[in-house]
Enzyme design. Structure first.
Site, PDB file in Angstrom:
ATOM      1  N   CYS A  51      12.773  -6.613  11.047  1.00  0.00           N
ATOM      2  CA  CYS A  51      11.913  -6.628  12.237  1.00  0.00           C
ATOM      3  C   CYS A  51      12.692  -6.632  13.542  1.00  0.00           C
ATOM      4  O   CYS A  51      12.102  -6.520  14.611  1.00  0.00           O
ATOM      5  CB  CYS A  51      11.002  -7.833  12.195  1.00  0.00           C
ATOM      6  SG  CYS A  51      10.164  -7.970  10.626  1.00  0.00           S
ATOM      7  N   CYS A  90      12.204 -13.167  14.677  1.00  0.00           N
ATOM      8  CA  CYS A  90      12.682 -13.454  13.339  1.00  0.00           C
ATOM      9  C   CYS A  90      12.664 -12.154  12.550  1.00  0.00           C
ATOM     10  O   CYS A  90      12.044 -11.190  12.971  1.00  0.00           O
ATOM     11  CB  CYS A  90      11.776 -14.471  12.673  1.00  0.00           C
ATOM     12  SG  CYS A  90      10.066 -13.931  12.595  1.00  0.00           S
TER      13      CYS A  90
END
Lengths: 723, 478
Positions: free
Chosen positions: B137, B458
C-alpha cells in the site's frame, strides 16, 4: 528399601510405562507439561486447606455486569487450575447463587490464568483416596455439580483459553456453549486414559452426545489433546476467538479479556433468545451416524473396531481403555442415567488398579525429569555446534535448531554434510506438515543453521555436541580440534552410548567442561536423553546440558559416568540373555513377541537391529570385560559373525531381519539363522513364555538396581522413566 | 461529529488572506496566484539533499470501486491517463522528463514493468526510462522517495512518480500442477508423448489459484489481522463505524467544495459519460452501518464492509524536481519533500501499525514535534486500524513495551487529520494511494494555511512510511 522401590518402579516400566510412551508419546508429553504443577507438596496442600477455611471463596471469584455473571477460576499461587474438592465446593455455591439471583440472566465460566482453563482433576486428591467406594463417591459428587451446570435454566458459557483437560473439559462439556481461543496453548482433551483412569465427571456421556461417537472414542481412548480449531471442526467448540497481539496490555492478558468480552456478549444473546443454541441440529454425517447407532449391528461394528485398535496398541495390558468403551456403550444403549452410574463405578475401580497407580507414578517421574536439578546455568546458550552430520548429529541439530538456537553443523566431508542437511530439511518439513510451526518459522529456523566443513565459526559456540564415530582415538582427536577454536566458556558434550566420558575427557584442557549427552536414534522421535557427568564435570556444565536437553524437548535423566552408563548397561544385560534365547532356538520373531507382550515398545531383536549389530557387539565386549560373567550368557562371537557377514542391522538393510522392502512385516534374515545354527544350545529348564520373559527382564532389573546402588543413578525416579 | 465538522472548515490566520476559501470560491481565486509567506515563530527543517527537492503537482484518475466503469480497461490504461494528465496539467514538455518510477501491487503479468508500458502509451519520449516498484500500500510513497533519491544522487533532475492498481481484473492462475504439466507439454515432440502427458491430467488440476489480500508469511488476510488489531486496542464497533462515517462525510464535503483538484476526469472507452468523481463515497446513517455483519471474524468481529477500505481501481502520478529546476521551467511547486522514513515490524500481530512507528521517527529526523504539524494525511486501510494506531500513539504502555520509548508518541490533532476524507471513502487503489495522500497533504497545507504536513501509511508485510512535506511559497490549491 531403595531396592524395593526401584524394583517396583521397574516393574512399572516394563509392564506399563513403556507401552504408554508408544501409545501417544507426544500427547502424553504435552499432558505432562500442562499438568506438571498439579503436584502439590504436602505443606502447600496444608496451607491451602487452612486458608480455605478462613475465606470460603478462594479459587473462584465472580462479578456481574450487564446481567451476566462472570465466574473466574483462579487458584492463587498456582500456574494451573485443578479441580479439587474445595474448588468443586465453591463452584457449587456459586452456581446456586447464579440460579437464585434474579439479576443474573446468564453466566460465563472463565479462568484467570491465560495459559490454563482447567488442567484436570487434582491428582493429589485422587491419590489420597484409599478405596474404590471413596473414588466412586468423588466421581458422583463431580457428576452432580456438573449436572447443576447442565440443568441450569440460565445459559452458562465456557470461555476457554489454555489447557482444558480432563475434568476441565468435562466442566466445559456441561456448559451450554463453548468459546475457545485459537492459539497454540489452547487444547482440549480427556487424558485420563493415560493415567489408567476414565473421565469420571460425565465426560464419557456428554462427549459422545456432542460430537460423533467415533471422534469421542478417539479422544477418550487415546487421551489426545485437540487444538482449538480442530475442536471447532469436531463440534466440541462453538466459536473460536483469534489470539490478539500487542495492544494496550500484555497480549495474553488482553486476549483473555477479549475472550471474556465476547463470551459475555454471546451469553447475553443466548439468554435473550437472539442466539438459539440448537444441539439437535447436527451436520448430516453426524445425524446419519446417530441413526446408525440405534442399530445394534452398527454399534458392534464401531465398538469392535475400536476395541481391536485398543488391543493392538495396548497389547491388552491396560484395563482403562476397555472400560471406557464399555461405559460409553452403556450410555448410548441404556441412556445417560445408567451411563453416569457405570462411569462412576468404573472410575472408582480403575483408580485402584496397579496400572493406574503405576501410570500416575510415571507421570510424577516424568514431571520430575522436566526440572533441572542442577539449577539455572550461568551462561545463556545461544549457539550450539554439532560435530558430525550423521544420523545422530543431524538429528541433534534438528531438535536444536527448531527450538530457536543458532546451530552449526560441522562434518569432515561435503557429502556427509549434504546428507545431514537433507535430513534436517525433511525433519522440519514434517514439523510444518504437523503444524508444529509455520512455513515462515521453518525458513527462519533454517536461516539459523550453518553447515560447514571448518571449525572457523566455533568461535561463537556456547555448547559443542560431538557425534562422531564411537572410537576413543577419533573422539580425542576431535575434542582437541574443537578446543582450538571454541571460546573458554564453551561446553563440550560427547554423544556416545558406551565410551566412558572420563576417558574421552582426558583429551580436554578443561575436563570440568566436558559432559556426556547420550541421545537415542532417531533423535527427533526418541524422547529420552541421558546426561552423563564425570567426577570432574562442574555443576554448571551439568546444568547447561540439562537445560539444553529440556529445551530440545527431551526427558532428561542424569547419571554418573560408568561402563555403559545406565541405559546401555541395562539393555545390554537384557540383550545378552536375548542372544542366549536365540541360541536356544527361539526365533527372532518370537523373541520380539516375547518382549513386546511383556510391555517393551520394541522387540529385543528389532532393538538390536536398530542399535546396530556392530555397536551391540562392541558394547557387549566392552561391558563383559568390565563386569565379567554377569554380562555373559549369550555368545558374543555370534554377533561378531553377523558383523563379518555384513548383517549390521537396519543401516545395512540386514540384521536379525531383512529391511529391503518398505513393508512393516519384516522377514527373518536367513543368513542370521544360518549363523544361529552354528551356536545352537540345548535349552534348560522351563520354556514357558513367562519364564523366558523373566529371564530377560530380571537381568535388566538386576542391573538397574546395581546402578542405583553404585550411585550411577541419583534416584529411583530416573530409573522408572527410562524407556 | 462536531470535531470533524470544525476540522473541515478552513482556519484563517492573521496576515494571510485566504478567508475566501470559506465561501466556496476556490477556483476563481486560486487562479490569481496569491504568494504565501511562511508564518514566523515556526521551526525550519534542514534540507538534507542540498537541492530543495519539490513536489510540483499531482493528478489522479477518479478512484472507482473495482468492477465498475473501469472494468474493461487494463491497468496500464489507468496509468497512462495519470501520466498524460500530469503532463497536461503542469504543461511541462515530455522531453524534459528524465525518468519515471511507477508502483503497482497486484501485477498484470503482461505489463510487469507497467511504468514503461504506460509511458509509451501516453506518448512519452522513447528515451525516458521507467521502472516499477512494489511495496504494497505504500508503493507510490516508494516511487516518490526513490525519485527523491535519484535526484539527490544527481542522476536526474525531473522525475515522475506514481502508482496504479487495477482490482477489476486480477491474475487468477492455473494450479501449480497444471502449470507444470503445460510447461512439460511444451517440451514434448511427438503427438504420442503429448497424449501420454495429457492423460495424467486430473480434475483437481483444474482448480484455479485465487490471489487474496493475505500475508504470505502468516497466511492471514489483512482484514482478519485488522480485526484482531482493533480488539487488541479495545476499539469498539461503534467507534469504527463513527470514524468510517466521518471519512465519508468529509470526502463528500471536500468534493462538493471542489477541493479535490487532483482528480482528472477520464473518458473511458465504451462508457458514455465521462468519469469525473470517486464513486465509493457514500454517506450513510449510523443505523445502516450498525446493521452490517462482520466481514472477517465471525460472529463477533468488528470490521465490516462499511468500515474497511474497498477494492479500488485507480492511478496517480506526480512531478518531482529540484526547486531550481522548477523555477527554470516556470513551474509553481506545491511543497518541498523534506524527510521520509520507512519502518517495518512483525507482519502478523503488528501488521498495520506502521504509522505509530513511522511518525515519531520521521518527526525526530526532521527535528519537528507533533505540535508543529498542521496537516495529517494518514492512510485509512480500516477504521479500526486508524483508531488502533491513534490508541497506540496515546499509550505509554505500548511505547515502552514495544517501541523502546520512554513515553507515548502522542496523538495527532484530529481537527487536522484526514479532513478531506481518506482511503475508507475515497478508495484505495493500493499503489496509487501514496501520491493521493501527498497531493492532499500539499493541497491542504495551501488551503488550510499550514506549513508542515505528515503523511503516514501502513502496508502489507508489516511495513510503514512516514513523510514530511513543507508548503512551498509558490503553491496553488488547484
Amino acid at each position: 528399601m531403595a531396592m524395593f522401590q526401584c524394583l517396583g518402579a521397574l516393574i512399572r516400566i516394563s509392564k506399563v510405562n513403556v507401552n504408554m510412551l508408544r501409545y501417544r508419546a507426544p500427547q502424553i508429553h504435552r499432558l505432562y507439561a500442562t499438568a506438571a504443577t498439579v503436584t502439590k507438596t504436602p505443606t502447600q496442600a496444608a496451607e491451602q486447606a487452612t486458608t480455605s477455611t478462613s475465606t470460603p471463596v478462594k479459587h473462584l471469584r465472580c462479578k456481574t455486569n450487564e446481567n451476566v455473571c462472570v465466574i473466574v477460576l483462579d487458584t492463587p499461587g498456582s500456574k494451573v487450575n485443578t479441580l479439587g474438592a474445595d474448588v468443586m465446593d465453591e463452584m457449587k455455591q456459586l452456581l446456586n447463587r447464579v440460579e437464585a439471583d434474579p439479576n443474573v440472566q446468564a453466566a460465563v465460566l472463565i479462568s484467570g490464568k491465560p495459559g490454563c482453563f482447567i488442567a484436570g482433576a487434582d491428582i493429589g486428591m485422587l491419590e489420597s483416596l484409599k478405596t474404590v467406594e471413596e473414588v466412586t463417591s468423588v466421581s458422583r459428587i463431580g457428576q452432580n455439580i456438573l449436572g447443576l451446570i447442565e440443568r441450569s435454566k440460565k445459559p452458562i458459557v465456557a470461555a476457554i483459553m489454555g489447557s482444558c483437560l480432563g475434568g476441565g473439559l468435562e466442566v466445559a462439556l456441561a456448559c451450554h456453549y463453548r468459546i475457545a481461543v485459537k492459539d497454540r496453548k489452547t487444547g482440549l482433551g480427556l487424558p485420563e486414559v493415560m493415567l489408567g483412569l476414565l473421565p469420571g465427571a460425565g465426560g464419557t456421556q456428554r462427549l459422545p452426545r456432542l460430537i460423533t461417537v467415533p471422534s469421542a472414542l478417539d479422544m477418550a481412548l487415546t487421551g489426545r489433546t485437540v487444538p482449538a480449531d480442530r475442536a471447532k471442526r469436531l463440534g466440541l467448540v462453538d466459536v473460536l476467538i483469534p489470539p490478539l497481539g500487542p495492544g494496550l496490555d500484555i497480549p495474553e492478558k488482553r486476549t483473555l479479556q477479549y475472550l471474556e468480552e465476547v463470551s459475555v456478549g454471546i451469553a447475553k444473546e443466548i439468554a435473550s433468545g437472539k442466539l438459539k443454541v440448537d444441539r439437535k441440529k447436527k451436520p448430516l454425517v453426524q445425524t446419519l451416524l446417530e441413526f446408525g447407532l440405534t442399530f445394534n449391528w452398527v454399534r458392534n461394528q464401531i465398538f469392535d473396531r475400536a476395541k481391536k485398535q485398543v488391543l493392538k496398541l495396548s497389547g491388552g495390558l491396560y484395563p482403562a481403555p476397555l472400560r471406557i468403551l464399555d461405559v460409553i456403550r452403556t450410555g448410548i444403549e441404556k441412556g445417560p442415567h445408567a451411563g453416569y452410574e457405570a462411569e462412576s463405578i468404573a472410575f472408582g475401580e480403575l483408580a485402584m488398579t496397579p496400572q493406574s497407580k503405576g501410570l500416575v507414578g510415571l507421570f510424577r517421574g516424568q514431571t520430575e525429569c522436566k526440572k533441572n536439578r542442577f539449577g539455572v546455568p550461568k551462561q545463556n546458550i545461544k549457539t550450539v555446534a554439532v560435530v558430525g552430520a550423521g544420523l545422530m548429529g543431524a538429528g541433534i541439530a534438528q531438535v536444536t535448531v527448531d527450538k530457536g538456537y543458532n546451530v552449526i553443523v560441522k562434518d569432515a566431508n561435503q557429502g556427509g554434510l549434504d546428507r545431514g542437511l537433507g535430513q534436517i530439511q525433511d525433519g522440519l518439513e514434517k514439523g510444518v506438515k504437523k503444524k508444529k510451526y509455520s512455513l515462515l518459522e521453518r525458513d527462519r529456523y533454517l536461516a539459523n543453521l550453518d553447515t560447514t566443513l571448518s571449525y572457523q565459526n566455533f568461535k561463537n559456540a556456547d555448547l559443542v555436541i560431538e557425534a562422531v564415530f564411537e572410537d576413543l582415538k577419533v573422539k580425542h582427536h576431535v575434542i582437541k580440534e574443537i578446543e582450538q577454536c571454541t571460546p573458554p566458556h564453551c561446553i563440550i558434550a560427547t554423544n556416545t552410548s558406551a565410551l566412558p566420558i572420563a576417558e574421552i575427557a582426558k583429551a580436554s584442557k578443561n575436563p570440568e567442561k566436558v559432559i556426556g549427552m547420550h541421545y537415542f536414534s532417531p533423535v527427533d522421535k526418541m524422547q529420552l536423553l541421558e546426561v552423563i557427568t564425570t567426577d570432574k564435570t562442574s555443576k554448571d556444565t551439568a546444568a547447561t546440558a540439562v537445560e539444553v536437553g529440556l529445551k530440545q524437548g527431551k526427558i532428561v535423566i542424569t547419571v554418573k559416568d560408568g561402563p555403559g552408563f545406565y541405559t546401555t548397561r541395562i539393555l545390554s544385560a537384557m540383550l545378552a540373555e536375548g542372544i542366549r534365547l536365540l541360541q536356544e532356538g527361539v526365533d527372532p520373531k518370537e523373541l520380539d513377541r516375547l518382549t513386546k507382550s511383556f510391555g517393551f515398545p520394541v522387540g529385543a531383536a528389532t532393538l538390536a537391529d536398530e542399535v546396530g549389530i556392530d555397536v551391540a557387539a562392541h558394547i557387549a565386549q566392552d561391558l563383559s570385560k568390565v563386569f565379567g560373567p554377569r554380562f555373559g550368557g549369550g555368545n558374543i562371537n555370534l554377533l561378531k559373525d553377523m558383523v563379518e557377514a555384513g548383517f549390521l542391522g537396519r543401516k545395512s538393510s540386514k540384521g536379525c531381519f531383512l529391511y529391503e522392502s518398505a513393508s512393516k512385516n519384516r522377514d527373518v534374515n536367513p543368513g542370521t539363522l544360518d549363523i544361529l545354527s552354528k551356536y545352537k544350545l540345548e535349552p534348560k529348564g522351563s520354556k514357558s513364555v513367562e519364564d523366558l520373559q523373566l529371564r530377560m527382564v530380571s537381568r535388566f532389573v538386576n542391573e538397574a538396581i546395581l546402578c542405583l546402588q553404585e550411585g550411577i543413578l541419583d534416584n529411583p525416579v530416573s530409573t522408572s522413566v527410562i524407556i | 461529529m462536531a470535531s470533524y465538522v470544525a476540522g473541515s472548515l478552513v482556519k484563517v490566520h492573521s496576515g494571510v488572506n485566504l478567508s475566501h476559501l470559506k465561501h466556496g470560491l476556490v477556483r476563481c481565486f486560486a487562479t490569481t496566484n496569491v504568494t504565501w509567506t511562511p508564518r514566523e515563530s515556526k521551526k525550519t527543517v534542514v534540507d538534507k539533499t542540498g537541492k530543495n527537492i519539490v513536489f510540483v503537482d499531482a493528478v489522479r484518475t477518479p478512484f472507482l470501486v473495482a468492477g465498475t466503469d473501469y472494468s474493461k480497461l487494463m491497468a496500464h490504461d489507468l496509468a497512462r491517463h495519470a501520466l498524460l494528465s500530469l503532463l497536461r496539467k503542469t504543461g511541462i514538455p515530455k522531453e524534459i522528463i528524465d525518468y519515471i518510477i511507477y508502483g503497482t501491487v497486484i501485477q498484470e503479468v503482461k505489463t510487469s514493468n507497467i511504468g514503461r508500458e504506460a509511458a509509451l502509451a501516453a506518448g512519452f519520449s522513447e528515451k525516458t526510462p521507467a521502472h516499477t516498484v512494489t511495496m504494497a500500500c505504500i508503493s507510490s510513497n516508494q516511487s516518490i522517495t526513490t525519485g527523491v533519491g535519484l535526484i539527490a544522487a544527481g542522476a536526474y533532475d525531473v522525475v515522475i512518480a506514481g502508482g496504479v492498481e487495477f482490482m477489476s481484473d486480477i491474475p487468477i492462475r492455473l494450479s501449480r500442477k497444471l502449470r507444470s504439466l503445460l510447461l512439460r507439454l511444451n517440451k514434448t515432440k511427438t503427438i504420442v508423448q503429448k497424449l501420454q502427458l495429457l492423460s495424467t491430467l486430473r480434475p483437481s488440476y483444474l482448480v484455479p489459484e485465487l490471489p487474496s489480500v493475505a500475508e504470505f508469511s502468516s497466511g492471514e488476510t489483512m482484514g482478519h489481522s485488522a480485526d484482531r488489531l482493533a480488539a487488541s486496542f479495545g476499539v469498539s464497533r461503534k467507534e469504527q463505524d463513527e470514524y468510517a462515517l466521518r471519512s465519508h462525510t468529509l470526502a463528500q464535503q471536500a468534493y462538493d467544495k471542489g477541493y479535490l483538484t487532483d482528480i482528472v476526469p477520464m473518458k473511458v472507452p465504451g462508457v458514455s459519460k465521462t468519469v469525473s468523481r470517486d464513486n465509493g463515497v457514500r454517506v450513510s446513517t449510523p443505523e445502516q452501518l450498525q446493521k452490517l455483519k462482520p466481514a472477517f471474524i465471525k460472529p463477533h468481529g468488528t470490521i465490516t464492509a462499511a468500515n474497511a477500505s474497498f477494492l479500488t481501481d485507480g492511478a496517480s502520478a506526480c512531478l518531482i524536481t529540484t526547486e531550481a529546476k522548477a523555477k527554470e521551467l516556470g513551474l509553481k511547486p506545491k511543497a518541498y519533500v523534506r524527510d521520509f522514513i520507512f519502518v517495518s515490524q512483525d507482519p502478523k500481530d503488528q501488521l498495520l501499525l506502521g504509522p505509530t512507528y513511522a511518525v515519531p521517527k520521521v518527526l525526530e529526523k526532521a527535528g519537528l514535534q507533533l505540535s508543529d504539524i498542521d496537516v495529517w494525511e494518514v492512510h485509512e486501510a480500516f477504521a479500526g486500524q486508524i483508531l488502533a494506531n491513534l490508541k497506540a500513539m496515546d499509550s505509554d504502555f505500548f511505547a515502552q513495551k514495544y517501541m523502546g520509548r520512554n513515553t507515548k508518541v502522542g496523538v495527532p490533532d484530529l481537527n487536522k487529520f484526514n479532513s478531506w476524507g481518506g482511503s475508507l471513502s475515497i478508495g484505495h487503489p493500493f499503489a496509487a494511494t501514496g501520491v493521493r495522500l501527498t497531493a492532499h497533504a500539499a493541497n491542504r497545507l495551501i488551503r488550510e494555511d499550514g506549513r508542515f504536513a505528515v503523511i503516514a501509511a501502513c502496508a502489507a508485510g508489516g511495513q510503514g512510511v512516514g513523510m514530511i512535506v513543507e508548503r512551498h511559497p509558490d503553491g496553488q490549491p488547484h
